[in-house]
Design an enzyme around this catalytic site. Sequence first.
Site, mmCIF file in Angstrom:
data_model
loop_
_atom_site.group_PDB
_atom_site.id
_atom_site.type_symbol
_atom_site.label_atom_id
_atom_site.label_comp_id
_atom_site.label_asym_id
_atom_site.label_seq_id
_atom_site.Cartn_x
_atom_site.Cartn_y
_atom_site.Cartn_z
ATOM 1 C CE1 TYR A 151 -3.950 2.132 0.255
ATOM 2 C CE2 TYR A 151 -2.822 3.192 2.081
ATOM 3 C CZ TYR A 151 -3.855 3.172 1.156
ATOM 4 O OH TYR A 151 -4.796 4.190 1.137
ATOM 5 C CE LYS A 155 -3.766 4.843 -2.216
ATOM 6 N NZ LYS A 155 -4.832 5.262 -3.151
#
Length: 229
Positions: A151, A155
């Site tokens: 994650y 990002k």
Amino acid sequence: MPHALITGANRGIGLEHVRQLLARDWTITAGVRAPEAADDLKALDPGDGRLRIEAYDANDLGAAAALKAKVDGPIDILFANAGVMGPSRQEFGAAASEGFLDTLRTNTLAPLALAEAFADQVAQSQLKVIALQSSRMGSIADNDSGGRYAYRASKAALNAVGKSLSVDLKDDGVVVLILHPGWVRTDMGGPNGLLTVSECVEGQLDLIARANPAMSGRFFHVSGEDLAW
Ligand SMILES: NC(=O)c1ccc[n+]([C@@H]2O[C@H](COP(=O)([O-])OP(=O)(O)OC[C@H]3O[C@@H](n4cnc5c(N)ncnc54)[C@H](OP(=O)(O)O)[C@@H]3O)[C@@H](O)[C@H]2O)c1
């Protein structure tokens, strides 16, 4: 009538963007994985043609181009909002996985593919905004707890994509906003989040309404503060 294209519009933050923009008389193209099951989204349909629901799977690299074939005219806000937390195992020792690659596909490549497909239609609009739903967890400077490899990396890479888009699309007048929505009470954010979806989206729409070239390529907290990369 202004037009927004929003992905991940069937629940959470994306659904609330649809709700608030419809209330402001916008036309919306809502990209969702399973249109037939998007009951909460369909319930928002004012029945006057302003809500169009289209199939869109961010995990399919061809999805942006397929969507492009169905969406005509200027797009004032292209909102790449769909995202996943990624595999359940992302701790050190189990982080290098196929699921990591899927997370990159959905959270990083899909927003880039959307920007590549729709930048011309954004440039033809009044507002000319591409909004990327990032996360503070993609901030390398802010990472003092480790873990969540997929994650965080997806990002952080999305932030790099957004910065390059801001440079490449500058001459077309397109403003690229890289947004952290805050910690929001959704399926992803969980029940302890600090913001309701309504508060989050009010803040994000305020930021977008103020969009100008000086904001392009910057990473904003929903409060309007700049975040460190
Ligand atoms: N909530 C927070 O605190 C928080 C904080 C920082 C950043 N964010 C970011 O904000 C965005 C929205 O999150 P949320 O909190 O609203 O999460 P959510 O409630 O889990 O909703 C995620 C949305 O993304 C869609 N999506 C996931 N994978 C997709 C795919 N392959 N194709 C199309 N759509 C897909 C989901 O559709 P399905 O229903 O089909 O799964 C759903 O509409 C994400 O990018 C997330 O990373 C959220």
